[in-house]
Write a protein that holds these residues in place. Structure first.
Motif, PDB file in Angstrom:
ATOM      1  N   LEU A  52     131.913 -29.087  52.827  1.00  0.00           N
ATOM      2  CA  LEU A  52     133.254 -29.332  52.282  1.00  0.00           C
ATOM      3  C   LEU A  52     133.328 -30.695  51.596  1.00  0.00           C
ATOM      4  N   VAL A  53     132.674 -31.701  52.198  1.00  0.00           N
ATOM      5  CA  VAL A  53     132.609 -33.027  51.561  1.00  0.00           C
ATOM      6  C   VAL A  53     131.859 -32.928  50.235  1.00  0.00           C
ATOM      7  N   SER A  54     130.760 -32.170  50.233  1.00  0.00           N
ATOM      8  CA  SER A  54     129.966 -32.003  49.019  1.00  0.00           C
ATOM      9  C   SER A  54     130.769 -31.310  47.919  1.00  0.00           C
ATOM     10  N   LEU A  55     131.535 -30.281  48.283  1.00  0.00           N
ATOM     11  CA  LEU A  55     132.360 -29.583  47.288  1.00  0.00           C
ATOM     12  C   LEU A  55     133.387 -30.520  46.648  1.00  0.00           C
ATOM     13  N   LEU A  56     133.987 -31.375  47.474  1.00  0.00           N
ATOM     14  CA  LEU A  56     134.960 -32.331  46.940  1.00  0.00           C
ATOM     15  C   LEU A  56     134.292 -33.281  45.951  1.00  0.00           C
ATOM     16  N   MET A  57     133.100 -33.766  46.298  1.00  0.00           N
ATOM     17  CA  MET A  57     132.371 -34.665  45.396  1.00  0.00           C
ATOM     18  C   MET A  57     131.988 -33.960  44.099  1.00  0.00           C
ATOM     19  N   MET A  58     131.574 -32.701  44.191  1.00  0.00           N
ATOM     20  CA  MET A  58     131.199 -31.951  42.988  1.00  0.00           C
ATOM     21  C   MET A  58     132.402 -31.787  42.058  1.00  0.00           C
ATOM     22  N   LYS A  59     133.554 -31.534  42.657  1.00  0.00           N
ATOM     23  CA  LYS A  59     134.769 -31.366  41.854  1.00  0.00           C
ATOM     24  C   LYS A  59     135.162 -32.664  41.158  1.00  0.00           C
ATOM     25  N   LEU A  60     134.951 -33.800  41.841  1.00  0.00           N
ATOM     26  CA  LEU A  60     135.408 -35.081  41.321  1.00  0.00           C
ATOM     27  C   LEU A  60     134.423 -35.726  40.352  1.00  0.00           C
ATOM     28  N   PHE A  61     133.115 -35.615  40.636  1.00  0.00           N
ATOM     29  CA  PHE A  61     132.147 -36.475  39.946  1.00  0.00           C
ATOM     30  C   PHE A  61     131.248 -35.768  38.939  1.00  0.00           C
ATOM     31  N   LEU A  62     131.112 -34.449  39.016  1.00  0.00           N
ATOM     32  CA  LEU A  62     130.340 -33.767  37.980  1.00  0.00           C
ATOM     33  C   LEU A  62     131.193 -33.578  36.742  1.00  0.00           C
ATOM     34  N   LYS A  63     130.571 -33.735  35.588  1.00  0.00           N
ATOM     35  CA  LYS A  63     131.322 -33.622  34.344  1.00  0.00           C
ATOM     36  C   LYS A  63     131.815 -32.200  34.147  1.00  0.00           C
ATOM     37  N   GLU A  64     133.035 -32.094  33.653  1.00  0.00           N
ATOM     38  CA  GLU A  64     133.625 -30.778  33.415  1.00  0.00           C
ATOM     39  C   GLU A  64     132.843 -30.022  32.344  1.00  0.00           C
ATOM     40  N   ASP A  65     132.774 -28.693  32.511  1.00  0.00           N
ATOM     41  CA  ASP A  65     132.125 -27.862  31.499  1.00  0.00           C
ATOM     42  C   ASP A  65     132.917 -27.929  30.192  1.00  0.00           C
ATOM     43  N   ASP A  66     132.179 -27.822  29.107  1.00  0.00           N
ATOM     44  CA  ASP A  66     132.802 -27.885  27.787  1.00  0.00           C
ATOM     45  C   ASP A  66     133.601 -26.609  27.522  1.00  0.00           C
ATOM     46  N   LYS A  67     134.918 -26.760  27.501  1.00  0.00           N
ATOM     47  CA  LYS A  67     135.786 -25.582  27.308  1.00  0.00           C
ATOM     48  C   LYS A  67     135.693 -25.017  25.889  1.00  0.00           C
ATOM     49  N   ASP A  68     135.279 -25.873  24.958  1.00  0.00           N
ATOM     50  CA  ASP A  68     135.251 -25.456  23.553  1.00  0.00           C
ATOM     51  C   ASP A  68     133.896 -24.913  23.120  1.00  0.00           C
ATOM     52  N   ARG A  69     132.960 -24.806  24.058  1.00  0.00           N
ATOM     53  CA  ARG A  69     131.634 -24.317  23.660  1.00  0.00           C
ATOM     54  C   ARG A  69     131.729 -22.839  23.259  1.00  0.00           C
ATOM     55  N   PRO A  70     130.852 -22.382  22.365  1.00  0.00           N
ATOM     56  CA  PRO A  70     130.874 -20.973  21.944  1.00  0.00           C
ATOM     57  C   PRO A  70     130.695 -20.037  23.138  1.00  0.00           C
ATOM     58  N   LYS A  71     131.370 -18.908  23.101  1.00  0.00           N
ATOM     59  CA  LYS A  71     131.268 -17.948  24.189  1.00  0.00           C
ATOM     60  C   LYS A  71     129.843 -17.415  24.291  1.00  0.00           C
ATOM     61  N   PHE A  72     129.331 -17.418  25.495  1.00  0.00           N
ATOM     62  CA  PHE A  72     127.945 -16.996  25.728  1.00  0.00           C
ATOM     63  C   PHE A  72     127.908 -15.466  25.748  1.00  0.00           C
ATOM     64  N   LYS A  73     127.229 -14.859  24.752  1.00  0.00           N
ATOM     65  CA  LYS A  73     127.242 -13.404  24.589  1.00  0.00           C
ATOM     66  C   LYS A  73     125.915 -12.745  24.923  1.00  0.00           C
ATOM     67  N   LYS A  74     124.963 -13.513  25.423  1.00  0.00           N
ATOM     68  CA  LYS A  74     123.648 -12.972  25.734  1.00  0.00           C
ATOM     69  C   LYS A  74     123.751 -11.917  26.836  1.00  0.00           C
ATOM     70  N   LYS A  75     123.101 -10.756  26.614  1.00  0.00           N
ATOM     71  CA  LYS A  75     123.134  -9.678  27.603  1.00  0.00           C
ATOM     72  C   LYS A  75     122.253 -10.012  28.801  1.00  0.00           C
ATOM     73  N   PHE A  76     122.677  -9.508  29.962  1.00  0.00           N
ATOM     74  CA  PHE A  76     121.879  -9.734  31.173  1.00  0.00           C
ATOM     75  C   PHE A  76     120.644  -8.836  31.128  1.00  0.00           C
ATOM     76  N   ASP A  77     119.502  -9.428  31.391  1.00  0.00           N
ATOM     77  CA  ASP A  77     118.216  -8.728  31.313  1.00  0.00           C
ATOM     78  C   ASP A  77     117.962  -7.978  32.635  1.00  0.00           C
ATOM     79  N   ILE A  78     118.392  -6.725  32.678  1.00  0.00           N
ATOM     80  CA  ILE A  78     118.278  -5.943  33.916  1.00  0.00           C
ATOM     81  C   ILE A  78     116.820  -5.648  34.251  1.00  0.00           C
ATOM     82  N   VAL A  79     116.020  -5.280  33.246  1.00  0.00           N
ATOM     83  CA  VAL A  79     114.611  -4.946  33.490  1.00  0.00           C
ATOM     84  C   VAL A  79     113.848  -6.172  34.012  1.00  0.00           C
TER      85      VAL A  79
END
Length: 523
Positions: free
Chosen positions: A188-215
């Protein structure tokens, strides 16, 4: 592929509101450490779990192997999910799944549900180490890459070494369930630190459309599953003398080949396996994996040696092994700084040379060895491991572009996971089989044509005849001498194992010359 979302230069250059570089590093390291401790901590409480559920050792061994398998299966898909959901988001949700698995383990009413809970925990833990490595690489500038890899080594090398001590203490003083309970508040302490100190993901990045490789994912699942079952059950069922072991081995090899070929040819691969075309990454990953082979093989062999040949108790053998974890931690922190001033290939070569000398020195251990003669070479070995580990890992990633880091970290961890699993399994099998070979050679000396045997037999028989009839005294004298032969056979097999590990270390040194020490700028 989109660029990684975490910072690529020291935060202090981007403004006063950015978190400190080392605070980001600590935030990334804590979940990885908890995941790796969960791997080794359960090894010491396995008998307690067996007694709690009324199961056999082989049945409870599944709680370890299923965690390793499920975690290993997530390594190839780490890059895909990190790009699809964003690194920070995927990091957090993977760790939440790990904590859910811990909670399920605490409340599991039977062994079957405990195994299922460990699978959930393993799925959550699988991506944490490569995500941690990727975060550290992109947080520190390239001139401080050695420091980043030194910190990463704290998770990769130090955490598994303290796991048995951590798990043994909680099991002896509380119960085996505390091995899982302890993760909850720390998590729980680690989750709080991750929320506070890791940089936020880029909301404006292009949508990732790569298909999942099932095989690709299905093939690596089959390959890893077959490999782990073979390694886990091979010694129990006499390896390739059993038909189903042979079939599983063949299926596993075929699945690995399918995975490799498919990932090369498929237009949307699960992981960009062509990153192995980078010579530094290919050679660096190969050499780095053999550091794991040495460290984990000795982690199996040394406790086995002191318990079976010297007579240490499990707790005493664990205590004897603990200083090597401290030496590894100190060495990793020191070498992270030293690698900034010493050419990395020279430092890595020196590390492997010193590792070879230390492992070969372990072959001088005897049945009368003191605890100091066990602890001191182990402390030296783990310190020298850090001398090689930090520069080799830094060199492996030095010539990669930021876009390649996620795929590279996943493949790096996967390759080391496979080789480490093989090394730990083969180490125990090596001792069992090679001791039989030495026994076949030595048994010819238990003959009345041998004057030394005749003398020793007569001395023992004379002593036993004070208490037993001549026939019984003769059998007991034969039994004592045969028992000594078995001990000598096992002792010789340990000598061979340590010498082989030393030769492996020496064989890695020429490969280091193939690495490039200068960063190649990619336009």
């Amino acid at each position: 592929m989109s660029e990684l979302t975490l910072e690529k230069i020291p935060p202090k250059t981007k403004g006063t509101n950015a978190p400190n570089t080392y605070l980001v590093a600590l935030t990334a390291l804590l979940p990885a450490v908890l995941a790796l401790v969960a791997t080794s901590a359960t090894t010491v409480c396995q008998p307690n779990i067996a007694g709690y559920f009324g199961a056999t050792q082989y049945e409870t061994n599944t709680i370890i192997t299923c965690y390793v398998i499920s975690g290993g299966l997530m390594l190839p898909v780490t890059s895909y999910f990190a790009q699809k959901f964003g690194e920070k988001t995927y990091f957090i949700y993977s760790f939440i799944l790990f904590l859910i698995g811990c909670a399920l383990c605490i409340f599991a009413p039977n062994l079957q549900l405990l195994i299922l809970a460990r699978i959930v925990q393993g799925i959550g833990s699988g991506s944490l180490l490569p995500l941690c490595q990727s975060t550290l690489i992109n947080t520190f500038p390239k001139e401080q890459r050695g420091i980043a890899m030194g910190l990463f080594g704290v998770a990769a090398m130090f955490a598994p070494l303290i796991g048995p001590l951590f798990g043994g203490y909680l099991t002896d003083n509380l119960s085996w369930k505390w091995v899982f309970i302890a993760n909850i508040p720390l998590g729980l302490v680690s989750l709080l630190m991750m929320k506070l100190f890791l940089k936020e993901d880029d909301k404006d990045r292009p949508k990732f459309k790569k298909k999942f490789d099932i095989v690709g994912f299905a093939s690596i699942c089959v390959a890893m599953g077959c490999m782990q079952i073979v390694l886990d059950k091979g010694q129990q069922f006499n390896w390739f003398d059993t038909d189903w072991i042979c079939w599983l081995t063949g299926l596993g090899i075929f699945a690995f080949v399918v995975f490799y070929v498919w990932e090369l040819e498929y237009k949307n691969p699960l992981v960009e396996i062509r990153v192995f075309k980078n010579r530094n990454f290919l050679v660096g990953t190969f050499v780095s994996a053999f550091i794991n082979v040495v460290i984990y093989s000795t982690l199996v062999l040394v406790p086995m040696f002191v318990q079976s040949l010297i007579g240490y108790s499990p707790s005493k053998s664990g205590l004897a092994m603990f200083p090597r974890a401290v030496a590894c931690l100190v060495g990793l922190l020191i070498m992270g700084k030293v690698s900034q001033y010493v050419e990395e290939r020279i430092l890595a070569g020196l590390g492997f040379l010193l590792m070879a000398g230390t492992v070969i020195y372990l072959s001088n251990l005897s049945q009368t060895a003191s605890i100091e003669s066990v602890v001191i070479p182990n402390v030296a070995l783990c310190f020298f491991v850090s001398v090689a580990f930090v520069p080799i890992t830094a060199l492996a990633f030095k010539t990669l572009t930021p876009q390649q880091t996620n795929d590279a970290a996943s493949l790096h961890a996967l390759f080391k996971n496979i080789l480490t699993a093989m090394a730990t399994s083969v180490s125990a099998t090596f001792i069992a089989r090679v001791s039989q070979v030495h026994q076949n050679y030595l048994v010819g000396n238990l003959s009345f044509h041998n004057p030394v045997f005749r003398y020793e037999f007569s001395m023992l028989q004379a002593k036993f005849m004070h208490y037993y009839p001549a026939v019984v005294a003769s059998k007991k004298a034969h039994g004592i001498l045969y028992k000594n032969l078995l001990l000598q056979s096992k002792l010789a097999s340990f000598y061979d194992a340590f010498l082989l590990l030393g030769l492996i270390c020496l064989a890695m040194i020429p490969l280091i010359a193939l690495l490039k020490s200068k960063t190649v700028e990619v336009k």
